[in-house]
Design an enzyme around this catalytic site. Structure first.
Site, PDB file in Angstrom:
ATOM      1  N   MET A 139       0.847  -1.197   0.000  1.00  0.00           N
ATOM      2  CA  MET A 139       0.000   0.000   0.000  1.00  0.00           C
ATOM      3  C   MET A 139       0.884   1.250   0.000  1.00  0.00           C
ATOM      4  O   MET A 139       0.438   2.347   0.338  1.00  0.00           O
ATOM      5  CB  MET A 139      -0.936   0.001   1.210  1.00  0.00           C
ATOM      6  CG  MET A 139      -1.934  -1.166   1.149  1.00  0.00           C
ATOM      7  SD  MET A 139      -3.483  -0.839   1.966  1.00  0.00           S
ATOM      8  CE  MET A 139      -2.947  -0.509   3.624  1.00  0.00           C
ATOM      9  N   HIS A 143       9.246  -3.577   3.430  1.00  0.00           N
ATOM     10  CA  HIS A 143       8.879  -3.781   2.023  1.00  0.00           C
ATOM     11  C   HIS A 143      10.135  -4.033   1.183  1.00  0.00           C
ATOM     12  O   HIS A 143      10.138  -4.861   0.277  1.00  0.00           O
ATOM     13  CB  HIS A 143       8.193  -2.534   1.464  1.00  0.00           C
ATOM     14  CG  HIS A 143       6.928  -2.153   2.161  1.00  0.00           C
ATOM     15  ND1 HIS A 143       6.829  -1.060   2.984  1.00  0.00           N
ATOM     16  CD2 HIS A 143       5.694  -2.726   2.155  1.00  0.00           C
ATOM     17  CE1 HIS A 143       5.599  -0.954   3.444  1.00  0.00           C
ATOM     18  NE2 HIS A 143       4.886  -1.954   2.977  1.00  0.00           N
ATOM     19  N   LEU A 157       6.741   2.989   1.497  1.00  0.00           N
ATOM     20  CA  LEU A 157       7.589   1.805   1.680  1.00  0.00           C
ATOM     21  C   LEU A 157       8.695   2.049   2.706  1.00  0.00           C
ATOM     22  O   LEU A 157       9.240   3.154   2.811  1.00  0.00           O
ATOM     23  CB  LEU A 157       8.206   1.416   0.340  1.00  0.00           C
ATOM     24  CG  LEU A 157       7.195   1.210  -0.806  1.00  0.00           C
ATOM     25  CD1 LEU A 157       7.930   0.855  -2.104  1.00  0.00           C
ATOM     26  CD2 LEU A 157       6.175   0.136  -0.460  1.00  0.00           C
ATOM     27  N   HIS A 158       9.023   1.001   3.447  1.00  0.00           N
ATOM     28  CA  HIS A 158      10.109   1.049   4.425  1.00  0.00           C
ATOM     29  C   HIS A 158      10.977  -0.201   4.239  1.00  0.00           C
ATOM     30  O   HIS A 158      10.739  -0.987   3.308  1.00  0.00           O
ATOM     31  CB  HIS A 158       9.544   1.154   5.851  1.00  0.00           C
ATOM     32  CG  HIS A 158       8.480   0.131   6.152  1.00  0.00           C
ATOM     33  ND1 HIS A 158       8.760  -1.208   6.247  1.00  0.00           N
ATOM     34  CD2 HIS A 158       7.139   0.256   6.341  1.00  0.00           C
ATOM     35  CE1 HIS A 158       7.652  -1.869   6.515  1.00  0.00           C
ATOM     36  NE2 HIS A 158       6.647  -1.014   6.562  1.00  0.00           N
ATOM     37  N   LYS A 197       8.896  -2.719  11.883  1.00  0.00           N
ATOM     38  CA  LYS A 197       8.725  -1.626  10.919  1.00  0.00           C
ATOM     39  C   LYS A 197       7.299  -1.641  10.394  1.00  0.00           C
ATOM     40  O   LYS A 197       6.747  -2.707  10.096  1.00  0.00           O
ATOM     41  CB  LYS A 197       9.674  -1.815   9.743  1.00  0.00           C
ATOM     42  CG  LYS A 197      11.124  -1.822  10.149  1.00  0.00           C
ATOM     43  CD  LYS A 197      11.867  -0.671   9.531  1.00  0.00           C
ATOM     44  CE  LYS A 197      13.335  -0.761   9.941  1.00  0.00           C
ATOM     45  NZ  LYS A 197      14.032   0.503   9.781  1.00  0.00           N
ATOM     46  N   SER A 198       6.701  -0.450  10.286  1.00  0.00           N
ATOM     47  CA  SER A 198       5.335  -0.328   9.792  1.00  0.00           C
ATOM     48  C   SER A 198       5.142   1.076   9.253  1.00  0.00           C
ATOM     49  O   SER A 198       5.675   2.042   9.826  1.00  0.00           O
ATOM     50  CB  SER A 198       4.347  -0.576  10.942  1.00  0.00           C
ATOM     51  OG  SER A 198       3.055  -0.115  10.594  1.00  0.00           O
TER      52      SER A 198
HETATM   53  O1  PAF Z   1      -0.204  -5.684   3.469  1.00  0.00           O
HETATM   54  C1  PAF Z   1      -0.628  -4.741   2.770  1.00  0.00           C
HETATM   55  O2  PAF Z   1       0.028  -3.718   2.602  1.00  0.00           O
HETATM   56  C2  PAF Z   1      -1.991  -4.859   2.122  1.00  0.00           C
HETATM   57  O3  PAF Z   1      -2.904  -5.474   2.965  1.00  0.00           O
HETATM   58  C3  PAF Z   1      -1.954  -5.551   0.747  1.00  0.00           C
HETATM   59  C4  PAF Z   1      -1.521  -6.992   0.839  1.00  0.00           C
HETATM   60  C5  PAF Z   1      -1.003  -4.797  -0.177  1.00  0.00           C
HETATM   61  C6  PAF Z   1      -3.351  -5.513   0.114  1.00  0.00           C
HETATM   62  O4  PAF Z   1      -3.812  -4.218  -0.052  1.00  0.00           O
END
Ligand code: PAF
Length: 281
Positions: A30, A37, A33-34, A184-185
């Site tokens: 979504m 990801h 990014l960190h 991380k989030s």
């Molecule tokens: O984990 C996420 O960021 C979301 O739930 C995903 C898997 C991209 C679906 O929107």
């Protein structure tokens, strides 16, 4: 690296790669990014000829009182991180590209989606399963990469792929943490300095729980209590859940002797954070 906004453009690019016999990995995100990801992208780059990153804040997985409007977004920063990590394509659609005004087809799941985060987020996994299915159909990857931080999501997607015979491999990747232990989030950006410090109670509680298991504790209720007490000792915390479940079906367990997931969701101020550990046997 290219950024595209339409399904048609993704399909054309993937078709061209397929014609050359290349394999394709997908990292659904979504955005904002960190390093978590980044570790998924790096793994996909290492295991596939081409890597697609989807960058889409999926509206249908947010409840009416959740943070859809304020969810952090920064496509330029995301693009720089993807490029430096070796991704080949970013799919960054508008909501209208993914959901026609009369959209009415969803992918839903019983059982695994009802407990843990499903209790307070009743429509969340329907939204996740639907968008992830759409992304799988659009990109048709050989492999897709998901972080263990969203452990329930990982279990749900694995089950969806198995139940619906989707022809790809789901790769689960370890949680990436800050040096002091905080997972991380993208939502960590919501935390004030004081809340950021308080948020360490999640990983501290989980570490104590894991240590108890490693020292021979097999009573799941006792381990749950150890984790709960550590989190409750932090005055800024409000527990949503502390659960110990079977890692295969997410049902609560009495004993920690099998493959288990210990998962927590905790509000720190207004921010809801999740964290977990998995023991696979
Ligand atoms: O984990 C996420 O960021 C979301 O739930 C995903 C898997 C991209 C679906 O929107």
């Amino acid at each position: 690296m290219t950024i595209v906004k339409t399904i048609e453009e993704v399909r054309a690019q993937v078709k061209a790669w397929r014609a050359q016999g290349l394999t394709v990995g997908l990292v659904p995100t979504m955005g904002y990014l960190h390093e978590g990801h980044q570790s998924l992208i790096a793994r996909s780059v290492a295991e596939n000829d081409r890597t697609v990153v989807s960058d889409f804040v999926n509206p249908i997985q947010f409840g009416p009182t959740e943070d859809l409007a304020t969810y952090p977004r920064d496509i330029d920063r995301d693009a720089a991180l993807c490029e430096s990590t070796g991704a080949d394509l970013i799919f960054h659609p508008e909501a209208e590209e993914m959901y026609a005004p009369d959209f009415c087809t969803y992918v839903d799941m019983d059982h695994l989606t009802k407990g843990l985060c499903g209790k307070t987020r009743p429509i969340h996994f329907r939204g996740v399963c639907t968008v992830v299915s759409k992304l799988f159909h659009i990109v048709q990857p050989d492999r897709a990469y998901f972080g263990q931080k969203d452990a329930q999501q990982l279990a749900v997607i694995r089950r969806m792929v198995r139940d619906l015979n989707m022809p790809l491999e789901i790769v689960g990747c370890p949680i990436i943490r800050e040096e002091d232990g905080l997972a991380k989030s993208s939502r960590n950006t919501y935390l004030s300095a004081e809340e950021r410090q308080a948020a360490l109670c999640l990983s501290r509680g989980l570490n104590k729980g894991r240590a108890a298991i490693e020292a021979g504790e097999t009573d799941a209720a006792k381990v749950r209590q150890i984790i709960t007490e550590e989190i409750e000792a932090e005055p800024m915390s409000r527990i949503d859940y502390v659960e110990i479940v079977d890692w295969n079906n997410l049902e609560p367990v009495d004993s920690t002797e099998g493959s288990i997931l210990a998962a927590v969701a905790v509000y720190i101020g207004k921010t809801r954070l999740i964290d977990n550990f998995i023991i696979e046997r």
